[in-house]
Design an enzyme around this catalytic site. Structure first.
Site, PDB file in Angstrom:
ATOM      1  N   CYS A 125       0.773  -1.255  -0.030  1.00  0.00           N
ATOM      2  CA  CYS A 125       0.179   0.023  -0.126  1.00  0.00           C
ATOM      3  C   CYS A 125       0.728   1.334  -0.011  1.00  0.00           C
ATOM      4  O   CYS A 125       1.862   1.520   0.633  1.00  0.00           O
ATOM      5  CB  CYS A 125      -0.861  -0.116   1.355  1.00  0.00           C
ATOM      6  SG  CYS A 125      -1.691   1.578   1.359  1.00  0.00           S
ATOM      7  N   CYS A 167       0.710   3.335   3.206  1.00  0.00           N
ATOM      8  CA  CYS A 167       1.484   2.209   4.184  1.00  0.00           C
ATOM      9  C   CYS A 167       3.087   2.794   4.070  1.00  0.00           C
ATOM     10  O   CYS A 167       3.669   2.823   5.011  1.00  0.00           O
ATOM     11  CB  CYS A 167       1.188   1.123   4.259  1.00  0.00           C
ATOM     12  SG  CYS A 167      -0.426   0.587   5.003  1.00  0.00           S
ATOM     13  N   ASP A 216      -0.154  16.351  -1.434  1.00  0.00           N
ATOM     14  CA  ASP A 216      -0.481  15.391  -2.477  1.00  0.00           C
ATOM     15  C   ASP A 216       0.381  15.622  -3.713  1.00  0.00           C
ATOM     16  O   ASP A 216       0.843  16.630  -4.059  1.00  0.00           O
ATOM     17  CB  ASP A 216      -1.931  15.893  -2.995  1.00  0.00           C
ATOM     18  CG  ASP A 216      -2.652  14.779  -3.881  1.00  0.00           C
ATOM     19  OD1 ASP A 216      -3.557  14.078  -3.513  1.00  0.00           O
ATOM     20  OD2 ASP A 216      -2.139  14.474  -5.186  1.00  0.00           O
ATOM     21  N   HIS A 268      -6.389   3.202   1.107  1.00  0.00           N
ATOM     22  CA  HIS A 268      -5.755   3.519   2.406  1.00  0.00           C
ATOM     23  C   HIS A 268      -6.660   4.941   2.686  1.00  0.00           C
ATOM     24  O   HIS A 268      -6.201   5.901   2.172  1.00  0.00           O
ATOM     25  CB  HIS A 268      -4.432   3.574   2.279  1.00  0.00           C
ATOM     26  CG  HIS A 268      -3.880   3.770   3.811  1.00  0.00           C
ATOM     27  ND1 HIS A 268      -2.790   3.080   4.415  1.00  0.00           N
ATOM     28  CD2 HIS A 268      -4.055   4.807   4.944  1.00  0.00           C
ATOM     29  CE1 HIS A 268      -2.566   3.834   5.631  1.00  0.00           C
ATOM     30  NE2 HIS A 268      -3.526   4.699   5.879  1.00  0.00           N
ATOM     31  N   HIS A 309      -7.992   8.248   3.452  1.00  0.00           N
ATOM     32  CA  HIS A 309      -7.383   9.420   3.651  1.00  0.00           C
ATOM     33  C   HIS A 309      -8.409  10.603   3.380  1.00  0.00           C
ATOM     34  O   HIS A 309      -9.470  10.487   2.986  1.00  0.00           O
ATOM     35  CB  HIS A 309      -6.306   9.493   2.766  1.00  0.00           C
ATOM     36  CG  HIS A 309      -6.820   9.315   0.955  1.00  0.00           C
ATOM     37  ND1 HIS A 309      -6.998   7.759   0.514  1.00  0.00           N
ATOM     38  CD2 HIS A 309      -7.290   9.987  -0.062  1.00  0.00           C
ATOM     39  CE1 HIS A 309      -7.594   7.894  -0.549  1.00  0.00           C
ATOM     40  NE2 HIS A 309      -7.718   9.181  -0.981  1.00  0.00           N
ATOM     41  N   THR A 321      -8.930   6.238  -5.299  1.00  0.00           N
ATOM     42  CA  THR A 321      -7.661   5.407  -6.272  1.00  0.00           C
ATOM     43  C   THR A 321      -6.728   4.842  -5.376  1.00  0.00           C
ATOM     44  O   THR A 321      -5.977   4.273  -5.879  1.00  0.00           O
ATOM     45  CB  THR A 321      -7.015   6.796  -7.095  1.00  0.00           C
ATOM     46  OG1 THR A 321      -6.325   7.689  -6.378  1.00  0.00           O
ATOM     47  CG2 THR A 321      -8.186   7.190  -8.122  1.00  0.00           C
ATOM     48  N   HIS A 372      -3.556   0.811   8.505  1.00  0.00           N
ATOM     49  CA  HIS A 372      -4.336   0.690   7.371  1.00  0.00           C
ATOM     50  C   HIS A 372      -5.635   0.351   7.671  1.00  0.00           C
ATOM     51  O   HIS A 372      -6.091  -0.523   8.182  1.00  0.00           O
ATOM     52  CB  HIS A 372      -3.468  -0.401   6.484  1.00  0.00           C
ATOM     53  CG  HIS A 372      -4.280  -0.453   5.211  1.00  0.00           C
ATOM     54  ND1 HIS A 372      -3.820  -0.235   4.034  1.00  0.00           N
ATOM     55  CD2 HIS A 372      -5.073  -1.308   4.654  1.00  0.00           C
ATOM     56  CE1 HIS A 372      -4.487  -0.319   3.112  1.00  0.00           C
ATOM     57  NE2 HIS A 372      -5.415  -0.946   3.433  1.00  0.00           N
ATOM     58  N   HIS A 414      -8.745  14.620   2.227  1.00  0.00           N
ATOM     59  CA  HIS A 414      -8.222  15.670   1.306  1.00  0.00           C
ATOM     60  C   HIS A 414      -8.598  17.051   1.925  1.00  0.00           C
ATOM     61  O   HIS A 414      -9.625  17.035   2.315  1.00  0.00           O
ATOM     62  CB  HIS A 414      -8.711  15.458  -0.203  1.00  0.00           C
ATOM     63  CG  HIS A 414      -8.483  14.548  -0.948  1.00  0.00           C
ATOM     64  ND1 HIS A 414      -7.574  14.520  -1.949  1.00  0.00           N
ATOM     65  CD2 HIS A 414      -9.008  13.254  -0.969  1.00  0.00           C
ATOM     66  CE1 HIS A 414      -7.421  13.321  -2.500  1.00  0.00           C
ATOM     67  NE2 HIS A 414      -8.486  12.576  -2.136  1.00  0.00           N
ATOM     68  N   ASN A 446     -13.064  10.443  -0.762  1.00  0.00           N
ATOM     69  CA  ASN A 446     -13.591   9.595  -1.626  1.00  0.00           C
ATOM     70  C   ASN A 446     -13.592   8.189  -1.179  1.00  0.00           C
ATOM     71  O   ASN A 446     -12.514   7.773  -0.668  1.00  0.00           O
ATOM     72  CB  ASN A 446     -12.586   9.824  -2.808  1.00  0.00           C
ATOM     73  CG  ASN A 446     -12.477  11.043  -3.633  1.00  0.00           C
ATOM     74  OD1 ASN A 446     -13.588  11.598  -3.698  1.00  0.00           O
ATOM     75  ND2 ASN A 446     -11.404  11.378  -4.101  1.00  0.00           N
TER      76      ASN A 446
HETATM   77  P1  5GP Z   1      -8.382   9.254  -3.962  1.00  0.00           P
HETATM   78  O1  5GP Z   1      -8.616   9.536  -5.452  1.00  0.00           O
HETATM   79  O2  5GP Z   1      -8.013   8.027  -3.713  1.00  0.00           O
HETATM   80  O3  5GP Z   1      -9.362   9.990  -3.264  1.00  0.00           O
HETATM   81  O4  5GP Z   1      -6.785  10.226  -3.782  1.00  0.00           O
HETATM   82  C1  5GP Z   1      -5.562   9.662  -3.881  1.00  0.00           C
HETATM   83  C2  5GP Z   1      -4.631  10.855  -3.899  1.00  0.00           C
HETATM   84  O5  5GP Z   1      -3.320  10.445  -3.686  1.00  0.00           O
HETATM   85  C3  5GP Z   1      -4.665  11.392  -5.262  1.00  0.00           C
HETATM   86  O6  5GP Z   1      -4.940  12.697  -5.124  1.00  0.00           O
HETATM   87  C4  5GP Z   1      -3.120  11.281  -5.606  1.00  0.00           C
HETATM   88  O7  5GP Z   1      -2.588  12.471  -6.333  1.00  0.00           O
HETATM   89  C5  5GP Z   1      -2.335  11.073  -4.199  1.00  0.00           C
HETATM   90  N1  5GP Z   1      -1.264  10.129  -4.432  1.00  0.00           N
HETATM   91  C6  5GP Z   1      -1.155   8.857  -5.106  1.00  0.00           C
HETATM   92  N2  5GP Z   1       0.061   8.510  -4.916  1.00  0.00           N
HETATM   93  C7  5GP Z   1       0.671   9.207  -4.018  1.00  0.00           C
HETATM   94  C8  5GP Z   1       2.118   9.177  -3.669  1.00  0.00           C
HETATM   95  O8  5GP Z   1       2.688   8.439  -3.779  1.00  0.00           O
HETATM   96  N3  5GP Z   1       2.403  10.427  -2.929  1.00  0.00           N
HETATM   97  C9  5GP Z   1       1.638  11.496  -2.686  1.00  0.00           C
HETATM   98  N4  5GP Z   1       2.039  12.451  -2.089  1.00  0.00           N
HETATM   99  N5  5GP Z   1       0.219  11.620  -3.058  1.00  0.00           N
HETATM  100  C10 5GP Z   1      -0.095  10.141  -3.843  1.00  0.00           C
HETATM  101 ZN    ZN Z   2      -2.221   1.411   3.792  1.00  0.00          ZN
END
Ligand code: 5GP
Ligand code: ZN
Length: 116
Positions: A4, A7, A30, A96, A98, A93, A46, A100, A85
């Site tokens: 992950c 993680c 982000d 885990h 999160h 996407t 996680h 925003h 989300n």
């Molecule tokens: P989701 O679409 O799942 O709500 O948001 C996932 C967010 O994680 C996206 O805005 C994406 O840009 C961010 N993200 C994905 N991989 C990484 C990473 O390796 N590092 C950082 N800092 N952000 C990430």
């Molecule tokens: Zn995780």
């Protein structure tokens, strides 16, 4: 969860620009910001999403960190949007949990955009 990505950030195995951290949560910029301020707050533990047996104290820590992040980023007064989300239709996407925190520029009132 060894594979992950969040993680891995929590374990410091891949770099992230950390904004704050404590025993329960980590906040970091982000990697693909969608606004001048775009921070993700994650629990160290996680949990795939809000439906994944998240302890109340973890939810509390996540949301207590929101105004702290806003203050650090200088958007406490100007305002910010908080988004979780959750699952497929919300286009989550990274599986885990999160939060925003998005701000730094005036946003439109509508917050939901649908796929055609
Ligand atoms: P989701 O679409 O799942 O709500 O948001 C996932 C967010 O994680 C996206 O805005 C994406 O840009 C961010 N993200 C994905 N991989 C990484 C990473 O390796 N590092 C950082 N800092 N952000 C990430
Ligand atoms: Zn995780």
């Amino acid at each position: 969860m060894s594979s992950c990505v969040f993680c891995m950030i929590a374990r410091d195995e891949i770099p992230a620009k950390r904004v704050l951290e404590n025993d329960a949560v980590i906040a970091f910029d982000d990697i693909a910001p969608q606004a001048p301020v775009h921070v993700l707050i994650i629990p160290r533990e996680h949990h795939a999403d809000l439906g994944d047996h998240v302890p109340a104290e973890t939810l509390r820590a996540l949301f207590e960190a929101v105004p702290e992040v806003a203050a650090i980023k200088g958007v406490e007064e100007s305002g910010y949007r908080v988004i979780v989300n959750n699952g497929r239709d919300a286009n989550q996407t990274v599986a885990h949990l999160h939060v925003h925190v998005i701000g730094g520029k005036a946003m439109s009132h509508g917050m939901v955009a649908f796929e055609e």
